[in-house]
Design a protein around this motif. Structure first.
Motif, short mmCIF file in Angstrom:
data_model
loop_
_atom_site.label_atom_id
_atom_site.label_comp_id
_atom_site.label_asym_id
_atom_site.label_seq_id
_atom_site.Cartn_x
_atom_site.Cartn_y
_atom_site.Cartn_z
N SER A 23 0.83 -1.07 0.05
CA SER A 23 0.22 -0.14 -0.06
C SER A 23 0.94 1.20 0.07
O SER A 23 1.93 1.27 0.55
N SER A 24 0.22 2.38 -0.66
CA SER A 24 1.21 3.59 -0.73
C SER A 24 0.04 4.68 -1.03
O SER A 24 -0.96 4.41 -0.91
N THR A 27 1.34 5.26 -5.48
CA THR A 27 1.60 4.23 -6.70
C THR A 27 0.57 3.35 -6.95
O THR A 27 -0.11 2.65 -6.15
N TRP A 32 2.20 -2.49 -9.61
CA TRP A 32 2.65 -3.79 -8.88
C TRP A 32 1.86 -4.82 -9.83
O TRP A 32 2.72 -5.79 -9.57
N VAL A 102 9.81 -0.71 -3.45
CA VAL A 102 8.92 -0.37 -2.18
C VAL A 102 9.30 0.83 -1.71
O VAL A 102 8.65 1.74 -1.40
N ALA A 107 6.18 2.75 -0.03
CA ALA A 107 4.90 2.07 -0.05
C ALA A 107 5.42 1.10 1.32
O ALA A 107 6.45 1.10 1.83
#
Length: 147
Positions: A23-24, A27, A32, A102, A107
């Motif tokens: 999660s971010s 992004t 992903w 990441v 993230a």
């Protein structure tokens, strides 16, 4: 009257499952999907309605970007290890460049584990090699225990 243990055995409700989550704030989940080369079980896009785990559309808009791969529908085990091993295999972990991806995305990466422990007599089985791998990748393992 059957015991809790007998009721659980008769139930099809799994006592454990795991989800790999990235999660971010910025992004998009598609990044992903491209990186891992597999479709996620769930996504959330910031500012958009999203599908809840129940299958219903949320009443709220996503507050973050989320990409998740779940083991629940595929792995049949009341222990965490088979769920975690499945996710590791599907994701091709460890990946030498994952931590850098990441970090660049600012993230958060984690295994989120469901653990049912109604009787209080079950101990989550997260092997040391998986703990070490996630630590090296900059991720965490969280266990959500239900009693």
């Amino acid at each position: 009257m059957p015991s809790n243990r007998a009721t659980r055995k008769a139930s099809t409700h799994a006592l454990a499952h795991a989800t790999f989550i990235i999660s971010s704030d910025g992004t998009a989940p598609a990044a992903w999907t491209n990186y891992f080369g597999i479709s996620p079980s769930r996504t959330i896009t910031k500012g958009q309605p999203y599908i809840l785990p129940s299958g219903r559309l949320s009443d709220r808009l996503g507050k973050l970007e989320l990409w998740a791969l779940e083991s629940k529908a595929v792995v049949r085990s009341d222990q965490l290890e088979p769920h975690l091993r499945y996710l590791i295999e599907r994701l091709g972990l460890p990946r030498a460049d994952l931590r850098a991806h990441v970090e660049r995305a600012d993230a958060r990466m984690r295994f989120f584990c469901y653990w049912s422990n109604e009787d209080g007599d079950r101990i989550p089985d997260v092997p040391e090699d998986i703990k070490t791998m996630m630590e090296a990748l900059g991720g965490t393992i969280e266990i959500d225990e239900y009693r």
